[in-house]
Design an enzyme around this catalytic site. Structure first.
Site, short mmCIF file in Angstrom:
data_model
loop_
_atom_site.label_atom_id
_atom_site.label_comp_id
_atom_site.label_asym_id
_atom_site.label_seq_id
_atom_site.Cartn_x
_atom_site.Cartn_y
_atom_site.Cartn_z
CB SER A 143 -0.95 0.02 1.32
OG SER A 143 -1.49 1.32 1.48
CE1 TYR A 156 -4.31 -2.35 4.68
CE2 TYR A 156 -3.44 -0.15 3.88
CZ TYR A 156 -3.93 -1.28 3.81
OH TYR A 156 -3.97 -2.06 2.44
CE LYS A 160 -1.34 -3.87 3.29
NZ LYS A 160 -1.32 -5.39 2.51
#
Length: 251
Positions: A143, A156, A160
């Site tokens: 991402s 998140y 990532k």
């Protein structure tokens, strides 16, 4: 004069596996690989969804129900099959909230799938490739949030950024075996998972203000990147990230 020839983007005779393949980015990745000639195995927990997807994709695509967070089941899946040439390590999740509201259960859910499961899927795939002398490409769905930070994205981002680090180490370990490892780092992509977020007008406006090309991404926007990294067209690329973010991280 010898005119250089473009390396092939075709994948005829190659075997590929895509995790989280039932919808959104995973489905698009599976379709891209199949359309380039690969025999694709779609993996997800949702049996009916991936069966329908494999049928629609055709070209010998098969569906296998598998929970990638079950490490023993993942090892058994790869051990029972001929080595794959391409892995799209796509299964993932998100629980957006301010860092002070994150619970241990949230942490375990996001890091457990996005990092732990992704690691052991890659490991099992690579072990089979090494044992079979099979060269190929591991593609991990990262991402833009593996390159920058974002509000309400602490878990998140943690997952990532971790993926970017382990990808670089994978590349170093696997290069002697002719196996490449790279990530794709998309911006916000409208999928069944993310579509409800964009119903919040303020959130959508904040996202669009950061995407310099002025639109939310689509799964189709990533199909070329998947095909590029899977094919001989990217034969000298390993240990890096293909950022498909509409200019988000350029600023």
């Amino acid at each position: 004069m010898i005119v250089p020839q473009t390396p092939s983007f075709r994948l005829d005779g190659k075997r590929a596996v895509v995790t989280g393949a039932g919808r959104g980015i995973g489905l698009a990745a599976a379709a891209a690989l199949a359309q380039a000639g690969a025999a694709v195995t779609l993996v997800a927990r949702s049996a009916g969804e991936i069966a329908d997807a494999a049928s629609a994709i055709g070209n010998g695509a098969e569906a296998v129900t598998l929970d990638v967070s079950d490490i023993e089941a993942v090892a058994a899946f790869f051990a029972a099959r001929d080595p794959f040439h391409v892995l799209v390590n796509n299964a993932g999740t998100n629980r957006p909230k301010p860092m002070w509201d994150v619970t241990e259960a949230d942490y375990d859910a996001v890091l457990g799938l996005n990092v732990k499961a992704a690691f052991f899927v890659a490991q099992a795939c690579a072990k089979a490739m090494i044992a079979g002398g099979t060269k190929g490409s591991l593609i991990h769905m990262g991402s833009q949030m593996g390159h920058v930070g974002g509000p309400n994205r602490s878990l998140y981002c943690a997952s990532k950024w971790a993926m970017e680090g382990m990808n670089k180490s994978f590349a170093l370990d696997l290069a002697p075996h002719g196996i490449r490892s790279n990530t794709i780092a998309p911006t916000f992509i409208e999928t069944p998972l993310t579509k409800p977020m964009f119903e919040d007008a303020a959130f959508k406006a904040s996202v669009l203000s950061k995407i310099k090309l002025g639109r939310i991404g689509t799964p189709e926007d990533l199909m070329g990147a998947v095909l590029f990294l899977a094919s001989d067209a990217s034969a000298l690329m390993t240990g890096t990230s293909l950022v498909v973010d509409g200019g988000w991280t350029a600023e």
